[in-house]
Design a protein around this motif. Structure first.
Motif, PDB file in Angstrom:
ATOM      1  N   ASP A   1       0.784  -1.269  -0.062  1.00 19.07           N
ATOM      2  CA  ASP A   1      -0.029   0.087   0.097  1.00 19.07           C
ATOM      3  C   ASP A   1       1.022   1.432  -0.182  1.00 19.07           C
ATOM      4  OD1 ASP A   1      -1.647   2.029   0.486  1.00 19.07           O
ATOM      5  OD2 ASP A   1      -3.103   0.823   1.787  1.00 19.07           O
ATOM      6  N   PRO A   2       0.874   2.065  -1.045  1.00 18.84           N
ATOM      7  CA  PRO A   2       1.628   3.183  -1.015  1.00 18.84           C
ATOM      8  C   PRO A   2       1.427   4.083   0.055  1.00 18.84           C
ATOM      9  CG  PRO A   2      -0.046   3.118  -2.883  1.00 18.84           C
ATOM     10  CD  PRO A   2       0.042   2.069  -2.290  1.00 18.84           C
ATOM     11  N   GLN A   3       0.438   4.232   0.714  1.00 19.58           N
ATOM     12  CA  GLN A   3      -0.146   5.093   1.694  1.00 19.58           C
ATOM     13  C   GLN A   3       0.694   4.934   2.878  1.00 19.58           C
ATOM     14  OE1 GLN A   3      -2.123   7.861   0.975  1.00 19.58           O
ATOM     15  NE2 GLN A   3      -2.082   7.194  -1.334  1.00 19.58           N
ATOM     16  N   THR A   4       0.668   3.628   3.193  1.00 22.77           N
ATOM     17  CA  THR A   4       1.566   2.999   4.624  1.00 22.77           C
ATOM     18  C   THR A   4       2.833   2.605   4.254  1.00 22.77           C
ATOM     19  OG1 THR A   4       0.388   0.841   4.270  1.00 22.77           O
ATOM     20  CG2 THR A   4      -0.830   2.467   5.437  1.00 22.77           C
ATOM     21  N   GLN A   5       3.148   2.039   3.131  1.00 25.65           N
ATOM     22  CA  GLN A   5       4.555   1.523   2.694  1.00 25.65           C
ATOM     23  C   GLN A   5       5.172   0.685   3.860  1.00 25.65           C
ATOM     24  OE1 GLN A   5       7.161   4.493   1.314  1.00 25.65           O
ATOM     25  NE2 GLN A   5       5.895   5.045  -0.393  1.00 25.65           N
ATOM     26  N   PRO A   6       4.516  -0.384   4.205  1.00 26.01           N
ATOM     27  CA  PRO A   6       4.756  -1.317   5.208  1.00 26.01           C
ATOM     28  C   PRO A   6       6.277  -2.020   4.837  1.00 26.01           C
ATOM     29  CG  PRO A   6       2.962  -2.313   3.964  1.00 26.01           C
ATOM     30  CD  PRO A   6       3.086  -0.759   3.701  1.00 26.01           C
TER      31      PRO A   6
ATOM     32  N   TYR B   1       6.037   0.807  -4.975  1.00 27.25           N
ATOM     33  CA  TYR B   1       4.898   0.434  -4.166  1.00 27.25           C
ATOM     34  C   TYR B   1       3.734   0.826  -4.887  1.00 27.25           C
ATOM     35  CZ  TYR B   1       6.982  -0.313   0.506  1.00 27.25           C
ATOM     36  OH  TYR B   1       7.610  -1.012   1.585  1.00 27.25           O
ATOM     37  N   GLU B   2       3.516   1.802  -5.664  1.00 30.11           N
ATOM     38  CA  GLU B   2       2.441   2.291  -6.436  1.00 30.11           C
ATOM     39  C   GLU B   2       2.202   1.122  -7.331  1.00 30.11           C
ATOM     40  OE1 GLU B   2       3.553   6.115  -8.068  1.00 30.11           O
ATOM     41  OE2 GLU B   2       3.257   6.896  -6.151  1.00 30.11           O
ATOM     42  N   GLU B   3       3.227   0.599  -8.236  1.00 30.98           N
ATOM     43  CA  GLU B   3       2.852  -0.356  -9.353  1.00 30.98           C
ATOM     44  C   GLU B   3       2.667  -1.423  -8.667  1.00 30.98           C
ATOM     45  OE1 GLU B   3       6.952  -0.183 -11.203  1.00 30.98           O
ATOM     46  OE2 GLU B   3       6.377   2.044 -12.029  1.00 30.98           O
ATOM     47  N   HIS B   4       3.254  -2.090  -7.626  1.00 32.72           N
ATOM     48  CA  HIS B   4       3.086  -3.507  -7.025  1.00 32.72           C
ATOM     49  C   HIS B   4       1.369  -3.417  -6.558  1.00 32.72           C
ATOM     50  CE1 HIS B   4       7.245  -5.196  -6.309  1.00 32.72           C
ATOM     51  NE2 HIS B   4       7.124  -4.663  -7.389  1.00 32.72           N
ATOM     52  N   HIS B   5       0.991  -2.455  -5.875  1.00 33.21           N
ATOM     53  CA  HIS B   5      -0.226  -2.270  -5.341  1.00 33.21           C
ATOM     54  C   HIS B   5      -1.187  -2.014  -6.369  1.00 33.21           C
ATOM     55  CE1 HIS B   5      -3.647   0.012  -3.603  1.00 33.21           C
ATOM     56  NE2 HIS B   5      -3.363  -0.797  -2.259  1.00 33.21           N
ATOM     57  N   ALA B   6      -0.963  -1.562  -7.596  1.00 33.14           N
ATOM     58  CA  ALA B   6      -1.897  -1.280  -8.603  1.00 33.14           C
ATOM     59  C   ALA B   6      -2.341  -3.003  -9.308  1.00 33.14           C
ATOM     60  CB  ALA B   6      -1.595  -0.456  -9.615  1.00 33.14           C
ATOM     61  N   ILE B   7      -1.008  -3.578  -9.518  1.00 31.59           N
ATOM     62  CA  ILE B   7      -1.087  -4.838  -9.967  1.00 31.59           C
ATOM     63  C   ILE B   7      -1.753  -5.752  -9.034  1.00 31.59           C
ATOM     64  CG2 ILE B   7       0.419  -7.114 -10.630  1.00 31.59           C
ATOM     65  CD1 ILE B   7       2.635  -5.156 -11.240  1.00 31.59           C
ATOM     66  N   ALA B   8      -1.514  -5.862  -7.794  1.00 29.94           N
ATOM     67  CA  ALA B   8      -2.600  -6.458  -6.871  1.00 29.94           C
ATOM     68  C   ALA B   8      -3.939  -6.293  -6.794  1.00 29.94           C
ATOM     69  CB  ALA B   8      -1.837  -6.497  -5.385  1.00 29.94           C
ATOM     70  N   GLN B   9      -4.272  -4.967  -7.048  1.00 32.55           N
ATOM     71  CA  GLN B   9      -5.558  -4.615  -6.976  1.00 32.55           C
ATOM     72  C   GLN B   9      -6.349  -5.050  -8.340  1.00 32.55           C
ATOM     73  OE1 GLN B   9      -6.849  -3.538  -4.398  1.00 32.55           O
ATOM     74  NE2 GLN B   9      -6.329  -1.637  -3.885  1.00 32.55           N
ATOM     75  N   CYS B  10      -5.518  -5.173  -9.361  1.00 34.07           N
ATOM     76  CA  CYS B  10      -6.092  -5.583 -10.798  1.00 34.07           C
ATOM     77  C   CYS B  10      -6.153  -7.025 -10.573  1.00 34.07           C
ATOM     78  CB  CYS B  10      -5.134  -5.393 -11.813  1.00 34.07           C
ATOM     79  SG  CYS B  10      -5.452  -3.884 -12.728  1.00 34.07           S
ATOM     80  N   LEU B  11      -5.496  -7.752  -9.982  1.00 32.63           N
ATOM     81  CA  LEU B  11      -5.472  -9.129  -9.641  1.00 32.63           C
ATOM     82  C   LEU B  11      -6.802  -9.469  -8.949  1.00 32.63           C
ATOM     83  CD1 LEU B  11      -2.017 -10.367  -9.451  1.00 32.63           C
ATOM     84  CD2 LEU B  11      -3.442 -10.705 -11.470  1.00 32.63           C
ATOM     85  N   LEU B  12      -7.067  -8.795  -7.751  1.00 27.47           N
ATOM     86  CA  LEU B  12      -7.996  -8.902  -6.942  1.00 27.47           C
ATOM     87  C   LEU B  12      -9.584  -8.680  -7.689  1.00 27.47           C
ATOM     88  CD1 LEU B  12      -9.213  -9.393  -3.935  1.00 27.47           C
ATOM     89  CD2 LEU B  12      -8.760  -6.902  -3.583  1.00 27.47           C
ATOM     90  N   ALA B  13      -9.539  -7.900  -8.685  1.00 27.03           N
ATOM     91  CA  ALA B  13     -10.766  -7.695  -9.465  1.00 27.03           C
ATOM     92  C   ALA B  13     -10.705  -8.685 -10.454  1.00 27.03           C
ATOM     93  CB  ALA B  13     -10.528  -6.415  -9.979  1.00 27.03           C
ATOM     94  N   ARG B  14      -9.718  -9.412 -10.615  1.00 22.38           N
ATOM     95  CA  ARG B  14      -9.948 -10.415 -11.808  1.00 22.38           C
ATOM     96  C   ARG B  14      -9.858 -10.007 -13.009  1.00 22.38           C
ATOM     97  NH1 ARG B  14      -8.073 -14.683  -8.367  1.00 22.38           N
ATOM     98  NH2 ARG B  14      -9.446 -13.905  -6.322  1.00 22.38           N
ATOM     99  N   ASP B  15      -8.823  -8.822 -13.095  1.00 20.24           N
ATOM    100  CA  ASP B  15      -8.798  -8.004 -14.425  1.00 20.24           C
ATOM    101  C   ASP B  15      -7.415  -8.309 -15.081  1.00 20.24           C
ATOM    102  OD1 ASP B  15      -8.473  -6.170 -16.522  1.00 20.24           O
ATOM    103  OD2 ASP B  15      -8.376  -4.443 -15.084  1.00 20.24           O
ATOM    104  N   LEU B  16      -7.330  -9.571 -15.608  1.00 22.26           N
ATOM    105  CA  LEU B  16      -6.066 -10.257 -16.161  1.00 22.26           C
ATOM    106  C   LEU B  16      -5.391  -9.108 -17.091  1.00 22.26           C
ATOM    107  CD1 LEU B  16      -3.972 -12.467 -16.330  1.00 22.26           C
ATOM    108  CD2 LEU B  16      -5.557 -13.461 -18.077  1.00 22.26           C
ATOM    109  N   ARG B  17      -6.271  -8.715 -17.977  1.00 21.91           N
ATOM    110  CA  ARG B  17      -5.417  -7.705 -19.212  1.00 21.91           C
ATOM    111  C   ARG B  17      -5.000  -6.423 -18.365  1.00 21.91           C
ATOM    112  NH1 ARG B  17      -9.408  -5.762 -24.052  1.00 21.91           N
ATOM    113  NH2 ARG B  17      -9.151  -8.119 -24.527  1.00 21.91           N
ATOM    114  N   GLY B  18      -5.712  -5.812 -17.427  1.00 17.73           N
ATOM    115  CA  GLY B  18      -5.336  -4.718 -16.702  1.00 17.73           C
ATOM    116  C   GLY B  18      -3.953  -5.099 -15.902  1.00 17.73           C
ATOM    117  N   ALA B  19      -3.911  -6.090 -15.264  1.00 13.31           N
ATOM    118  CA  ALA B  19      -2.888  -6.763 -14.539  1.00 13.31           C
ATOM    119  C   ALA B  19      -1.696  -6.858 -15.553  1.00 13.31           C
ATOM    120  CB  ALA B  19      -2.985  -8.052 -13.858  1.00 13.31           C
TER     121      ALA B  19
END
Length: 228
Positions: free
Chosen positions: A112-117, A175-193
């Motif tokens: 998460d780019p907001q918390t950056q654990p 962080y931004e790129e990894h988070h966005a990829i994970a969010q696409c996968l969560l939405a099952r958006d394979l093309r976007g991921a």
């Protein structure tokens, strides 16, 4: 009480770190005897460690001439990155099909780019975290062979992967790129991921293609506390 001597695994771990941190400079030459003296061991564990490092592409063993720390070859690195793209894009299809929502939410939260654990200013630490993200994708996809192949590719690009995180904005962008990829996968958006992952790897590849020995010299000097 006698202190146990380092094992072949210990020597391997320490040698690989010296190579990846550029304390053993690309193109420099070392010998088994010098390394054995440095680590306080016989030549046997050194030889075993060097054989492993040679199989991973970090060194070249030259009979009767010593061991050459591999130069960074821009054309070869580009080939490894092309293979990486093919493998990782294939992994995403498996992730979309097999990964649970809970696992993908946890992956997104970890980047998460907001918390950056787990964020660190140490470029080696961040490079390791980056590798963990991509390895986790392969694990979530459930294809063990694919994960092993990606691990092999990772060995060949690890040194320049570290350099990626010496640039000012790369930690934030990762962080931004990894988070966005994970969010696409969560939405099952394979093309976007796949689109985001391809762009993410291309950003890393551009850094690799721009690497020069002068950049490596500056990074090594900083690591050793020497003047730039």
């Amino acid at each position: 009480m006698n202190t146990p001597r380092p094992s072949a695994q210990d020597v391997y771990d320490r040698l690989r770190e010296l190579i990846l941190s550029f304390e053993l400079y690309p193109g420099s030459r070392v010998t088994e005897s010098a390394l054995a003296e440095r680590f306080g061991v016989s030549r046997t564990p050194v030889r075993e460690a060097l054989q492993r490092l040679a199989s991973e592409g970090h060194v070249t063993v030259l009979p009767k001439q010593g061991v050459l720390i591999r130069q960074l070859d821009a054309a070869e690195l580009a080939q490894h990155y092309r293979v990486r793209v093919v493998l990782e894009l294939a992994v995403l299809a498996d992730v979309c099909a097999n990964a649970s929502d809970a696992d993908l939410r946890a992956l997104a939260a970890d980047w998460d780019p907001q918390t950056q654990p787990g964020r660190s200013d140490d470029f080696a630490v961040m490079a390791a975290r980056d590798e963990t993200f991509h390895r986790r994708l392969a694990e979530l996809g459930g294809n063990r062979v694919m994960a092993q192949l990606l691990e092999q590719v990772g060995h060949h690009i690890r040194a320049v992967r570290r350099l990626d995180f010496t640039l000012n904005d790369r930690v934030e962008r990762t962080y931004e790129e990894h988070h966005a990829i994970a969010q696409c996968l969560l939405a099952r958006d394979l093309r976007g991921a796949r689109r985001l992952l391809r762009r993410h790897i291309e950003n890393s590849r551009r850094v690799a293609s721009a690497v020069s020995l002068e950049q490596l010299r500056r990074v090594r000097a900083a690591a050793l506390g020497e003047p730039g």
